[in-house]
Design an enzyme around this catalytic site. Sequence first.
Site, short mmCIF file in Angstrom:
data_model
loop_
_atom_site.label_atom_id
_atom_site.label_comp_id
_atom_site.label_asym_id
_atom_site.label_seq_id
_atom_site.Cartn_x
_atom_site.Cartn_y
_atom_site.Cartn_z
CB THR A 1 -0.90 0.00 1.25
OG1 THR A 1 -1.77 -1.14 1.16
CG2 THR A 1 -1.74 1.26 1.35
CD GLU B 1 1.49 -1.67 4.52
OE1 GLU B 1 1.32 -0.86 3.60
OE2 GLU B 1 2.15 -1.40 5.54
C1 5RP Z 1 1.51 2.10 4.15
C2 5RP Z 1 2.98 1.89 4.15
C3 5RP Z 1 3.75 2.43 3.00
O1 5RP Z 1 4.45 1.42 2.40
C4 5RP Z 1 4.69 3.50 3.48
O2 5RP Z 1 3.95 4.46 4.20
C5 5RP Z 1 5.42 4.17 2.31
O3 5RP Z 1 4.50 4.92 1.56
P1 5RP Z 1 4.92 5.70 0.26
O4 5RP Z 1 5.30 4.68 -0.76
O5 5RP Z 1 3.66 6.46 -0.12
O6 5RP Z 1 6.05 6.62 0.60
O7 5RP Z 1 3.56 1.31 5.02
O8 5RP Z 1 0.93 1.65 5.34
#
Ligand code: 5RP
Length: 231
Positions: free
Chosen positions: A32, A107
């Site tokens: 995500t 996740e």
């Molecule tokens: C979501 C997550 C994402 O992998 C993390 O926040 C990184 O996000 P982005 O790719 O938008 O920088 O752990 O729960």
Amino acid sequence: MTQDELKQRVGQAAADYVYANVPEGAVIGVGTGSTANCFIDALAAHKGRYRGAVSSSLATTARLQSHGIKVFDLNEIDGLPVYVDGADEIDAHGAMIKGGGGALTREKIVASVADRFVCIADASKRVGVLGAFPLPIEVVPMARTAVGRRVAALGGVPVLRVQKDGSPYITDNGNEILDVKGLHINDPRTLEAHVNAWPGVVTVGLFAVRGADLCLLGGEAGVERIEYTKG
Ligand code: 5RP
């Protein structure tokens, strides 16, 4: 190159990795966030090659389905060859802080059944010591204050995640998130096990016990491939 361009670069690199290493007909675990979205968009170019995906959030499910990629319930699946996801921070051993997008629990569940965790990140996510990014903890709402007291005893500052209108952010699982500032996480495996054992904690956003096996790290010079040995 902007951070968004770096994210697209690693999203494409991850789709290429999956194409080269995962057999046809496989189901892919999908994370995500904005980097994972770049992966989904790149994966869609070869969607006929895979049976479908297992998703880690409602947002990812919607994006996969918008590309016509079939989404399976994890309970229908025996295993996953690979899980691809972003991170908020990653250290030299493949331990990560995740959950900036609020999807940490699903996740961690999807990652736990995958043979390989491929982290995709732009170079700004690589750190020496985890903790500059606030550590998310998903809590059952009635335990928010009790968990916050335990966090404070460790030297952290718990901040309830809120939405734009000031109401608590609610996860896909109906829980709240405390974002913990001020931690300097020298031993992420021990802290992960410790916090997970507190009553009311659903998931701590430390992914160290099951960290990344491979990181595709996007920088100006290209995508660096970092393998982590477990032990
Ligand atoms: C979501 C997550 C994402 O992998 C993390 O926040 C990184 O996000 P982005 O790719 O938008 O920088 O752990 O729960």
